[in-house]
Design a protein around this motif. Structure first.
Motif, PDB file in Angstrom:
ATOM      1  N   ASP A 185      21.759  51.875 -33.862  1.00 33.06           N
ATOM      2  CA  ASP A 185      22.157  50.732 -34.685  1.00 33.06           C
ATOM      3  C   ASP A 185      23.058  49.807 -33.886  1.00 33.06           C
ATOM      4  O   ASP A 185      23.942  50.269 -33.157  1.00 33.06           O
ATOM      5  CB  ASP A 185      22.894  51.207 -35.939  1.00 33.06           C
ATOM      6  CG  ASP A 185      21.964  51.866 -36.936  1.00 33.06           C
ATOM      7  OD1 ASP A 185      21.228  51.139 -37.612  1.00 33.06           O
ATOM      8  OD2 ASP A 185      21.971  53.114 -37.021  1.00 33.06           O
ATOM      9  N   ARG A 222      17.715  57.235 -33.208  1.00 36.07           N
ATOM     10  CA  ARG A 222      18.069  56.024 -33.936  1.00 36.07           C
ATOM     11  C   ARG A 222      19.278  55.354 -33.306  1.00 36.07           C
ATOM     12  O   ARG A 222      20.304  55.991 -33.060  1.00 36.07           O
ATOM     13  CB  ARG A 222      18.368  56.351 -35.404  1.00 36.07           C
ATOM     14  CG  ARG A 222      18.926  55.160 -36.173  1.00 36.07           C
ATOM     15  CD  ARG A 222      19.147  55.477 -37.631  1.00 36.07           C
ATOM     16  NE  ARG A 222      19.859  54.400 -38.298  1.00 36.07           N
ATOM     17  CZ  ARG A 222      20.113  54.349 -39.596  1.00 36.07           C
ATOM     18  NH1 ARG A 222      19.696  55.332 -40.391  1.00 36.07           N
ATOM     19  NH2 ARG A 222      20.780  53.320 -40.123  1.00 36.07           N
ATOM     20  N   SER A 242      21.429  60.035 -32.946  1.00 43.05           N
ATOM     21  CA  SER A 242      21.833  58.660 -33.257  1.00 43.05           C
ATOM     22  C   SER A 242      22.918  58.154 -32.323  1.00 43.05           C
ATOM     23  O   SER A 242      23.662  58.921 -31.721  1.00 43.05           O
ATOM     24  CB  SER A 242      22.310  58.560 -34.706  1.00 43.05           C
ATOM     25  OG  SER A 242      23.446  59.367 -34.908  1.00 43.05           O
ATOM     26  N   ARG A 243      22.966  56.825 -32.247  1.00 41.40           N
ATOM     27  CA  ARG A 243      24.004  56.128 -31.490  1.00 41.40           C
ATOM     28  C   ARG A 243      24.252  54.805 -32.216  1.00 41.40           C
ATOM     29  O   ARG A 243      23.302  54.118 -32.575  1.00 41.40           O
ATOM     30  CB  ARG A 243      23.556  55.893 -30.042  1.00 41.40           C
ATOM     31  CG  ARG A 243      24.620  55.226 -29.165  1.00 41.40           C
ATOM     32  CD  ARG A 243      24.088  54.980 -27.757  1.00 41.40           C
ATOM     33  NE  ARG A 243      23.999  56.176 -26.963  1.00 41.40           N
ATOM     34  CZ  ARG A 243      24.971  56.651 -26.191  1.00 41.40           C
ATOM     35  NH1 ARG A 243      26.139  56.010 -26.123  1.00 41.40           N
ATOM     36  NH2 ARG A 243      24.799  57.746 -25.477  1.00 41.40           N
ATOM     37  N   HIS A 244      25.520  54.460 -32.428  1.00 36.81           N
ATOM     38  CA  HIS A 244      25.866  53.225 -33.144  1.00 36.81           C
ATOM     39  C   HIS A 244      26.671  52.335 -32.202  1.00 36.81           C
ATOM     40  O   HIS A 244      27.896  52.400 -32.162  1.00 36.81           O
ATOM     41  CB  HIS A 244      26.665  53.542 -34.408  1.00 36.81           C
ATOM     42  CG  HIS A 244      26.747  52.400 -35.377  1.00 36.81           C
ATOM     43  ND1 HIS A 244      26.729  51.079 -34.988  1.00 36.81           N
ATOM     44  CD2 HIS A 244      26.837  52.374 -36.737  1.00 36.81           C
ATOM     45  CE1 HIS A 244      26.825  50.299 -36.033  1.00 36.81           C
ATOM     46  NE2 HIS A 244      26.880  51.047 -37.115  1.00 36.81           N
ATOM     47  N   GLU A 270      14.473  56.301 -41.642  1.00 38.86           N
ATOM     48  CA  GLU A 270      14.957  57.648 -41.322  1.00 38.86           C
ATOM     49  C   GLU A 270      14.694  58.615 -42.476  1.00 38.86           C
ATOM     50  O   GLU A 270      14.288  59.768 -42.257  1.00 38.86           O
ATOM     51  CB  GLU A 270      16.450  57.609 -41.002  1.00 38.86           C
ATOM     52  CG  GLU A 270      17.038  58.975 -40.680  1.00 38.86           C
ATOM     53  CD  GLU A 270      18.529  58.940 -40.386  1.00 38.86           C
ATOM     54  OE1 GLU A 270      19.195  59.969 -40.615  1.00 38.86           O
ATOM     55  OE2 GLU A 270      19.024  57.885 -39.920  1.00 38.86           O
ATOM     56  N   VAL A 306      17.307  64.148 -35.975  1.00 39.87           N
ATOM     57  CA  VAL A 306      17.599  62.727 -35.809  1.00 39.87           C
ATOM     58  C   VAL A 306      18.836  62.620 -34.928  1.00 39.87           C
ATOM     59  O   VAL A 306      19.927  63.042 -35.323  1.00 39.87           O
ATOM     60  CB  VAL A 306      17.836  62.016 -37.145  1.00 39.87           C
ATOM     61  CG1 VAL A 306      18.213  60.553 -36.904  1.00 39.87           C
ATOM     62  CG2 VAL A 306      16.597  62.092 -38.036  1.00 39.87           C
ATOM     63  N   ASP A 313      17.830  53.031 -42.668  1.00 36.97           N
ATOM     64  CA  ASP A 313      18.065  54.224 -43.495  1.00 36.97           C
ATOM     65  C   ASP A 313      16.778  54.672 -44.186  1.00 36.97           C
ATOM     66  O   ASP A 313      16.481  55.868 -44.264  1.00 36.97           O
ATOM     67  CB  ASP A 313      19.134  53.948 -44.548  1.00 36.97           C
ATOM     68  CG  ASP A 313      20.551  53.927 -43.981  1.00 36.97           C
ATOM     69  OD1 ASP A 313      20.749  54.387 -42.842  1.00 36.97           O
ATOM     70  OD2 ASP A 313      21.458  53.440 -44.690  1.00 36.97           O
ATOM     71  N   ARG A 343      20.869  48.237 -41.400  1.00 37.04           N
ATOM     72  CA  ARG A 343      21.026  49.675 -41.655  1.00 37.04           C
ATOM     73  C   ARG A 343      20.300  50.093 -42.933  1.00 37.04           C
ATOM     74  O   ARG A 343      19.798  51.217 -43.016  1.00 37.04           O
ATOM     75  CB  ARG A 343      22.513  50.039 -41.741  1.00 37.04           C
ATOM     76  CG  ARG A 343      23.209  50.039 -40.382  1.00 37.04           C
ATOM     77  CD  ARG A 343      24.677  50.421 -40.509  1.00 37.04           C
ATOM     78  NE  ARG A 343      24.833  51.784 -40.986  1.00 37.04           N
ATOM     79  CZ  ARG A 343      24.765  52.870 -40.221  1.00 37.04           C
ATOM     80  NH1 ARG A 343      24.507  52.747 -38.933  1.00 37.04           N
ATOM     81  NH2 ARG A 343      24.931  54.069 -40.736  1.00 37.04           N
TER      82      ARG A 343
END
Length: 215
Positions: free
Chosen positions: A7, A5, A39-41, A25, A37, A22, A18
């Protein structure tokens, strides 16, 4: 299996993209509680704006002759592609900003494309990808801003046509209704759009969760 994921919203609270991501996910984890999961934001932990140029020039420079900046940029581009290749499914949360692609996600695309594995077309090879995208106004046919969304068509072209992903798009418009008083007359329409987008998010998440595990 792994869901990756990413964002791109600059907001950490009350982000419409988000909210959709969300739900997707959560549906994935409900169907696959033991899975991962990652993730990278990039909207908060941003990628360096100069990294793309350094990755491109570094890729054309023999490794011993690369500068430290080029080595770091080439390694970053490789790490971003590693994340996509390693995942069994991908979720992107990308809002429309100023009628175009988020600068953070454009930097991400450029860096991914700087890696030799993504230089050719369709490197994702049919991998399921969900794009959760939101727009503050309305851009559909007949609206005053019809044709002003220069993000979603571009993202479809890159993710589906160039990278070769099996792309599902979950969209929501009028996210600024309730924020901008000038849009108060559209509250009912915006509420319907939100409800439809959230239901689409549940369906997309359930579809990802139903993916068969690799043998």
């Amino acid at each position: 299996m792994t869901l990756f994921r990413l964002d791109a919203s600059i907001r950490t609270h009350d982000s419409a993209s988000r909210e959709i991501a969300d739900i997707i996910e959560e549906e994935w984890l409900a169907a696959r509680p033991g899975d991962t999961v990652a993730s990278r934001h990039i909207g908060v932990e941003t990628l360096p704006a100069t990294a793309w140029a350094a990755a491109v020039t570094g890729g054309m420079t023999p490794e011993p002759d690369r500068t430290a900046e080029q080595r770091e940029a080439v390694a970053l581009a490789a790490a971003l592609v590693d994340e996509l290749i390693a995942a069994d499914a991908v979720l992107f949360g990308v809002p429309l900003y100023n009628y175009g692609v988020s600068q953070h996600f454009k930097t991400y695309i450029d860096l991914v494309c700087a890696d030799p594995r993504a230089a050719g077309e369709r490197f994702l090879g049919g991998k399921p990808v969900v794009l959760a995208t939101v727009r503050g106004g309305a851009y559909g046919p007949g609206t005053p801003r019809e044709g002003w969304d220069h993000s979603t068509p571009y993202l479809r072209r890159i993710i589906a046509d160039h990278w070769g992903a099996d792309l599902t798009v979950v969209e929501r418009e009028f996210t600024l209704v309730g924020v901008n008083p000038a849009l108060d007359s559209f509250k009912d329409q915006a509420a319907q759009m939100q409800a439809g987008a959230l239901e689409s998010a549940h369906r997309a998440g359930r579809a990802l969760g139903a993916l068969p595990s690799p043998v």
